[in-house]
Design a protein around this motif. Structure first.
Motif, PDB file in Angstrom:
ATOM      1  N   GLU A  72       0.845  -1.200   0.000  1.00  0.00           N
ATOM      2  CA  GLU A  72       0.000   0.000   0.000  1.00  0.00           C
ATOM      3  C   GLU A  72       0.884   1.255   0.000  1.00  0.00           C
ATOM      4  O   GLU A  72       0.632   2.203  -0.734  1.00  0.00           O
ATOM      5  CB  GLU A  72      -0.923  -0.018   1.216  1.00  0.00           C
ATOM      6  N   LYS A  76       6.925   3.289  -1.696  1.00  0.00           N
ATOM      7  CA  LYS A  76       6.888   4.672  -2.199  1.00  0.00           C
ATOM      8  C   LYS A  76       8.189   5.379  -1.810  1.00  0.00           C
ATOM      9  O   LYS A  76       8.811   5.051  -0.791  1.00  0.00           O
ATOM     10  CB  LYS A  76       5.658   5.388  -1.651  1.00  0.00           C
ATOM     11  N   HIS A 109       4.976  -0.849  -6.208  1.00  0.00           N
ATOM     12  CA  HIS A 109       4.171   0.386  -6.357  1.00  0.00           C
ATOM     13  C   HIS A 109       4.792   1.440  -5.469  1.00  0.00           C
ATOM     14  O   HIS A 109       4.855   1.224  -4.278  1.00  0.00           O
ATOM     15  CB  HIS A 109       2.733   0.078  -5.928  1.00  0.00           C
ATOM     16  N   TRP A 113       6.212   9.319  -8.963  1.00  0.00           N
ATOM     17  CA  TRP A 113       4.905   9.916  -8.649  1.00  0.00           C
ATOM     18  C   TRP A 113       5.167  11.299  -8.074  1.00  0.00           C
ATOM     19  O   TRP A 113       6.244  11.521  -7.477  1.00  0.00           O
ATOM     20  CB  TRP A 113       4.184   9.021  -7.620  1.00  0.00           C
ATOM     21  N   GLN A 116       3.964  11.672  -2.190  1.00  0.00           N
ATOM     22  CA  GLN A 116       4.743  10.758  -1.339  1.00  0.00           C
ATOM     23  C   GLN A 116       6.183  10.588  -1.843  1.00  0.00           C
ATOM     24  O   GLN A 116       6.740   9.497  -1.845  1.00  0.00           O
ATOM     25  CB  GLN A 116       4.006   9.422  -1.182  1.00  0.00           C
ATOM     26  N   ASN A 161       2.966   6.875 -11.857  1.00  0.00           N
ATOM     27  CA  ASN A 161       1.623   6.925 -11.271  1.00  0.00           C
ATOM     28  C   ASN A 161       1.020   8.305 -11.498  1.00  0.00           C
ATOM     29  O   ASN A 161       1.683   9.331 -11.276  1.00  0.00           O
ATOM     30  CB  ASN A 161       1.760   6.672  -9.754  1.00  0.00           C
ATOM     31  N   GLU A 162      -0.226   8.327 -11.977  1.00  0.00           N
ATOM     32  CA  GLU A 162      -1.046   9.551 -12.027  1.00  0.00           C
ATOM     33  C   GLU A 162      -0.372  10.717 -12.744  1.00  0.00           C
ATOM     34  O   GLU A 162      -0.309  11.824 -12.222  1.00  0.00           O
ATOM     35  CB  GLU A 162      -1.441   9.949 -10.601  1.00  0.00           C
ATOM     36  N   ASN A 203      -0.103   3.579 -14.223  1.00  0.00           N
ATOM     37  CA  ASN A 203      -1.231   3.457 -13.295  1.00  0.00           C
ATOM     38  C   ASN A 203      -1.867   4.828 -13.044  1.00  0.00           C
ATOM     39  O   ASN A 203      -1.157   5.807 -12.812  1.00  0.00           O
ATOM     40  CB  ASN A 203      -0.667   2.892 -11.970  1.00  0.00           C
ATOM     41  N   GLN A 236      -6.971   2.454 -11.525  1.00  0.00           N
ATOM     42  CA  GLN A 236      -7.269   2.498 -10.095  1.00  0.00           C
ATOM     43  C   GLN A 236      -8.791   2.387  -9.944  1.00  0.00           C
ATOM     44  O   GLN A 236      -9.522   3.069 -10.659  1.00  0.00           O
ATOM     45  CB  GLN A 236      -6.793   3.813  -9.495  1.00  0.00           C
ATOM     46  N   HIS A 238     -10.940   3.088  -7.258  1.00  0.00           N
ATOM     47  CA  HIS A 238     -11.554   3.690  -6.059  1.00  0.00           C
ATOM     48  C   HIS A 238     -12.921   4.226  -6.479  1.00  0.00           C
ATOM     49  O   HIS A 238     -13.080   5.409  -6.751  1.00  0.00           O
ATOM     50  CB  HIS A 238     -10.667   4.807  -5.507  1.00  0.00           C
ATOM     51  N   GLU A 267      -6.558  -0.804  -7.825  1.00  0.00           N
ATOM     52  CA  GLU A 267      -6.791  -0.312  -6.456  1.00  0.00           C
ATOM     53  C   GLU A 267      -8.289  -0.335  -6.193  1.00  0.00           C
ATOM     54  O   GLU A 267      -8.931   0.696  -6.015  1.00  0.00           O
ATOM     55  CB  GLU A 267      -6.208   1.107  -6.307  1.00  0.00           C
ATOM     56  N   TRP A 333      -7.786  -2.715  -2.855  1.00  0.00           N
ATOM     57  CA  TRP A 333      -6.903  -1.806  -2.126  1.00  0.00           C
ATOM     58  C   TRP A 333      -7.134  -1.966  -0.620  1.00  0.00           C
ATOM     59  O   TRP A 333      -7.769  -1.133   0.021  1.00  0.00           O
ATOM     60  CB  TRP A 333      -7.092  -0.355  -2.587  1.00  0.00           C
ATOM     61  N   TRP A 341      -8.149   2.734   3.441  1.00  0.00           N
ATOM     62  CA  TRP A 341      -7.879   4.181   3.454  1.00  0.00           C
ATOM     63  C   TRP A 341      -9.157   4.996   3.284  1.00  0.00           C
ATOM     64  O   TRP A 341      -9.208   6.157   3.612  1.00  0.00           O
ATOM     65  CB  TRP A 341      -6.875   4.535   2.333  1.00  0.00           C
TER      66      TRP A 341
HETATM   67  C1  GLA Z   1      -3.494   6.557  -5.060  1.00  0.00           C
HETATM   68  C2  GLA Z   1      -2.153   5.851  -5.021  1.00  0.00           C
HETATM   69  C3  GLA Z   1      -2.143   4.790  -3.976  1.00  0.00           C
HETATM   70  C4  GLA Z   1      -2.724   5.268  -2.669  1.00  0.00           C
HETATM   71  C5  GLA Z   1      -4.094   5.769  -2.904  1.00  0.00           C
HETATM   72  C6  GLA Z   1      -4.711   6.137  -1.599  1.00  0.00           C
HETATM   73  O1  GLA Z   1      -4.466   5.837  -5.684  1.00  0.00           O
HETATM   74  O2  GLA Z   1      -1.824   5.276  -6.238  1.00  0.00           O
HETATM   75  O3  GLA Z   1      -0.799   4.422  -3.728  1.00  0.00           O
HETATM   76  O4  GLA Z   1      -1.919   6.279  -2.119  1.00  0.00           O
HETATM   77  O5  GLA Z   1      -4.006   6.870  -3.785  1.00  0.00           O
HETATM   78  O6  GLA Z   1      -4.540   5.130  -0.654  1.00  0.00           O
END
Ligand code: GLA
Length: 378
Positions: A72, A76, A109, A113, A116, A161-162, A203, A236, A238, A267, A333, A341
């Motif tokens: 998780e 990072k 992972h 990014w 973090q 990432n992102e 991702n 992802q 979420h 995720e 996730w 989270w």
């Molecule tokens: C993003 C990141 C994950 C995590 C989530 C929240 O999706 O990719 O690593 O930090 O946010 O938990």
């Protein structure tokens, strides 16, 4: 003699009876990794305590249900490195050991990014932004250090990432501002150099939205044209009850796979709480107002909502199952609702119920629904 024979028969009958009861019991809670064995890998994100096997029922879920794990947070940049102490791999090593011990597909992972990541990475000693050459060198060193350490152990990496905005353009971050948009391809090149056998992924969130996936497709094609390795894209997950739209999710899966990459849902967690962003847009005042009534189920999830969530999970897994030839992995996730989270996002201190296992590690109706997608698909 007769009595002895009778006793043996009774014992045999009892054994057969209890074996069949046990088997029926097992059948009601099969392992997701077996149910979906022909479709894709299925896994979860784990935290440090879970890699140390602190809570037996969580260990049982992770090792019993899943065949792949993602850290998780443990891999990072800010978790591996601090300005004061340099690199410390103790916890990340533990994660990798846990995965190896359980013969799991291990996902790294994430390498590059904007969050973090220590701010100092982007700065000179005077606190101002550093230059392209220095930042590229730092990125390369980080990727070589981390991917190199776990070469042959971590099977695939979320390299970047992102990196894209909602409109599909490259997001303005310290990475793109200082290096330029080609920081993404550089990251993929370095990761491939560091471990030529590792799978490499891009991702991001909102990957099902057409404006976003247009940009992701440009990115994939750009990498492929230059001969740079990319194996899969991670969507992802979420998500919630009313998003993503099923047709758009399905369209995105098809469009990505047409570029020659596999699709992963990386995720996954389905919140039972309202979609704060959809209902308020960027209206901060409206959001604040909504926060008041946001924590709807602090004392337990009503059965009606459990069922609604189960139905939602079933819809999603029907799509995944239907497109199993295009999908390589689904990762939840988290392990159980209590350590997700989403209890703290987008509003801190809420009680959410986004996973398949409840706070006592018991499978929820959503778990049964996910199993039934395959079991009833005859
Ligand atoms: C993003 C990141 C994950 C995590 C989530 C929240 O999706 O990719 O690593 O930090 O946010 O938990």
């Amino acid at each position: 003699m007769k009595i002895k024979k009778l006793t043996i028969n009774v014992i045999a009958a009892l054994v057969i009876f209890s074996v069949s009861v046990f088997a029926a019991g097992c059948d009601t809670q099969p392992a997701l990794k077996d149910v979906y064995a022909k479709d894709f890998l299925i896994g979860c994100a784990v935290n440090y305590d879970q890699t140390c096997e602190m809570v037996p029922c969580e260990t049982a879920i992770i090792t019993g249900q899943f065949n792949t794990i993602t850290p998780e947070n443990l891999l990072k940049w800010e978790k591996l490195y601090s300005d004061a102490n340099g690199y410390n791999f103790d916890k990340a090593d533990k994660f990798v050991e846990f995965g190896q011990k359980n013969k799991m597909f291990i996902v790294g992972h994430t390498l590059v990014w904007q969050h973090q990541t220590p701010m100092s990475i982007f700065q000179n000693a005077d606190g101002n932004d550093t230059d392209r050459k220095t930042l590229l060198a730092r990125m390369k060193e980080h990727i070589f250090t981390v991917v190199g350490r776990y070469k042959g152990k971590v099977n695939g990496w979320d390299v970047v990432n992102e990196a894209l905005d909602a409109d599909g353009n490259i997001r303005k971050t310290k990475w793109s501002e200082i290096i330029g948009d080609d920081y993404i391809e550089k990251a993929f090149e370095y990761a491939h150099e560091a471990d030529p056998d590792a799978e490499l992924y891009y991702n991001d969130f909102d990957m099902w939205k057409p404006s976003k996936y247009a940009g992701v497709i440009r990115l994939i094609r750009g990498l492929k044209t230059k001969g740079i390795r990319i194996d899969s894209v991670g969507m992802q997950g979420h998500w919630g009850f009313d998003y993503p739209f099923d047709e758009e999710l399905e369209a995105a899966i098809l469009v990505y796979s047409q570029t020659g990459v596999k699709v992963m849902v990386t995720e996954l967690d389905i919140s039972v709480l309202p979609n704060l962003f959809a209902n308020t847009g960027a209206d901060i005042a409206a959001m604040r107002e909504m926060r008041e009534g946001y924590n709807l189920y602090p004392d337990g999830l009503p059965d009606e909502i459990q069922q609604k969530q189960a139905k939602r999970y079933a819809e999603l897994f029907s799509i995944f199952h239907r497109h199993a030839d295009r999908i390589s992995r689904i990762t939840f996730w988290g392990v159980q609702d209590g350590n997700s989270w989403r209890n703290n996002w987008p509003v801190r201190g809420c009680t959410d119920y986004p996973l398949l296992f409840d706070r006592d590690c018991k499978p929820k109706p959503a778990f049964d629904a996910v199993v039934k997608v395959v079991k009833c698909d005859k």
